[in-house]
Structure formats: structure tokens, C-alpha cells
Design an enzyme around this catalytic site. Structure first.
Site, PDB file in Angstrom:
ATOM      1  N   LYS A 155       2.383   5.054 -13.390  1.00  0.00           N
ATOM      2  CA  LYS A 155       2.088   3.615 -13.399  1.00  0.00           C
ATOM      3  C   LYS A 155       0.580   3.350 -13.458  1.00  0.00           C
ATOM      4  CE  LYS A 155       4.158   2.925  -9.420  1.00  0.00           C
ATOM      5  NZ  LYS A 155       4.654   4.264  -9.021  1.00  0.00           N
ATOM      6  N   ARG A 169       7.465  -3.470  -3.826  1.00  0.00           N
ATOM      7  CA  ARG A 169       8.171  -2.239  -3.484  1.00  0.00           C
ATOM      8  C   ARG A 169       9.393  -2.507  -2.622  1.00  0.00           C
ATOM      9  NH1 ARG A 169       3.564   1.399  -4.164  1.00  0.00           N
ATOM     10  NH2 ARG A 169       4.120   3.561  -3.808  1.00  0.00           N
ATOM     11  N   ARG A 226      -1.344  17.312  -9.349  1.00  0.00           N
ATOM     12  CA  ARG A 226      -2.490  16.412  -9.189  1.00  0.00           C
ATOM     13  C   ARG A 226      -3.336  16.868  -8.008  1.00  0.00           C
ATOM     14  NH1 ARG A 226      -1.333  10.037  -8.856  1.00  0.00           N
ATOM     15  NH2 ARG A 226      -0.329  10.512  -6.881  1.00  0.00           N
ATOM     16  N   ARG A 271      -5.596  13.337  -2.324  1.00  0.00           N
ATOM     17  CA  ARG A 271      -4.898  12.282  -1.577  1.00  0.00           C
ATOM     18  C   ARG A 271      -4.069  12.913  -0.463  1.00  0.00           C
ATOM     19  NH1 ARG A 271      -1.928   7.888  -5.387  1.00  0.00           N
ATOM     20  NH2 ARG A 271      -0.456   8.021  -3.672  1.00  0.00           N
ATOM     21  N   ARG A 273       8.027   9.783   0.314  1.00  0.00           N
ATOM     22  CA  ARG A 273       7.722   8.741  -0.688  1.00  0.00           C
ATOM     23  C   ARG A 273       8.905   8.529  -1.615  1.00  0.00           C
ATOM     24  NH1 ARG A 273       2.292  11.262  -2.844  1.00  0.00           N
ATOM     25  NH2 ARG A 273       2.265   9.568  -4.370  1.00  0.00           N
TER      26      ARG A 273
END
Ligand code: ADP
Length: 192
Positions: free
Chosen positions: A13, A88, A127, A139, A150
Site C-alpha cells: 500500500k 482498519r 524488508r 521497524r 498484524r
């Protein structure tokens, strides 16, 4: 034109939102980015959200709706807004509808980006590894453990929005697999 990019963590996204910002003069409203900014500010809210985010759970509706409200009231998007990572939950979706109405604006498209779970987990772990190898900040929620939380939050709380926007007549779904340009082309086809 105001649009939502909807999809699980790692769907791409943010990457596609950035492309739309550059190509169409749109403004990206990413609640994830806003919350990451808030947590570095050392404010009380920042401290509260940091723990929740690192675990991979959702921050309260009240906090994120407040952040979005501020941005919408500030206005100033000639090409429109891209909502990335928001809404969300169903409560957030209802609140967004109300906020847009108050501002005299419409929601023009909701693009669901579909990516299978194995690929999502792989992308997020990659990532983190790439950031580490490049000496960049990783992160805190980009690890296999937080990713499970998540994904669970996505399936329990966010995925009902697919049906919600389908029923409203706003939904388009695209395949989120393939390279960045391929996905970009699929989104362009929808937005025209
Ligand atoms: P992702 O890559 O998982 O889509 P984001 O950068 O959008 O991640 O968000 C990171 C974290 O910030 C989420 O796991 C959640 O804790 C919090 N967050 C972001 N947006 C929202 C939202 N709309 N509602 C609740 N929590 C949010």
C-alpha cells in the site's frame, strides 16, 4: 479524487501510495506513518501507541480517527487523498464516511490489494533483513512474531471492510503480486 488502499500488512500500500503522490498530485494519509511520527515525539500518546504498535495490535479508533480528522480539516489536496492503512476497523470506516461528508467530499474508490499470506510474511521479513544489511532502522514490528499479530488483526478487524465497501459499491480488487510497475498499472486501470 479520494481513495482507500486496503490490504494486509506487506501488501504494498505504502509503495503504491507514494507512486500516486508523485504521479497524480495526491496527498498520502498513512496512519502508520503518523503514529510512527507521534511515537518519536515523546508525547504521552506516543508512549501509549509504541507498545501497541510493536506488538502488532491496533491502536484505538479514537486516536487514529483524531489524527485523520486533523489532516482532513487542514485540507489542501489538489489531487485528493490516498488513505493508506486507514480505515482498519468498521468504526473507522464509518467515521471516515462522516468526516468526508462534513468536508463535502466523496470517497471515489477503494482498492483492495490481494497478496497471499506466505508472500506477505516473506516480504516483511525481507524488508527487515534488507534494512539491517543497509544499516538502516528496522521497524520494531517487522519480525515474524509481530507479523502474526498484524495478520490476525487484519483478518479479525480489517478484512470485514472488504464486504462493507463492496456493499457500498466502492470496491475494486487487484492482484498485488508481481513487480511494482505491474501493480501500478492495475491501479491506473481502475483510477483512469
Ligand atoms: P502495515 O505495514 O502493517 O500496513 P502500518 O505502517 O500501516 O503497517 O501500521 C503499523 C502499525 O500502526 C499497525 O500495526 C498498528 O499498530 C498501527 N496502526 C496504523 N494504522 C492504524 C489504524 N488505522 N488503526 C489502528 N492502528 C493503526
Amino acid at each position: 479524487m479520494n481513495i482507500i488502499l486496503l490490504g494486509p500488512p506487506g501488501a504494498g500500500k505504502g509503495t503504491q501510495a507514494q507512486i500516486l503522490v508523485e504521479g497524480r498530485n495526491m496527498v498520502q494519509l498513512s496512519t502508520g506513518d503518523m503514529l510512527r511520527e507521534a511515537r518519536t515525539s515523546g508525547t504521552e500518546m506516543g508512549k501509549i501507541v509504541a507498545d501497541v504498535m510493536d506488538r502488532g495490535d491496533l491502536v484505538t479508533d479514537e486516536i487514529v480517527i483524531g489524527l485523520i480528522r486533523e489532516k482532513l480539516e487542514a485540507g489542501g489536496a489538489s489531487g485528493g487523498f490516498i488513505f493508506d492503512g486507514f480505515p482498519r476497523t468498521l468504526a473507522q470506516a464509518d467515521a471516515l464516511g462522516e468526516l468526508l461528508k462534513e468536508e463535502g467530499q466523496s470517497l471515489d474508490a477503494v482498492i483492495e490489494m490481494r497478496v497471499d499470506d506466505d508472500t506477505l510474511v516473506r516480504r516483511v521479513v525481507n524488508r527487515a533483513e534488507e534494512a539491517k544489511a543497509a544499516g538502516q532502522a528496522v521497524r520494531a514490528d517487522d519480525n515474524a512474531e509481530s507479523m502474526k499479530t498484524r495478520l490476525m488483526a487484519y483478518y479479525k478487524q480489517t478484512s470485514p471492510l472488504i464486504g462493507y465497501y463492496y456493499a457500498k459499491g466502492n470496491l475494486s480488487s487487484i492482484d498485488g503480486l508481481g513487480d511494482i510497475d505491474e501493480v501500478k498499472a492495475r491501479i491506473s486501470e481502475i483510477l483512469g
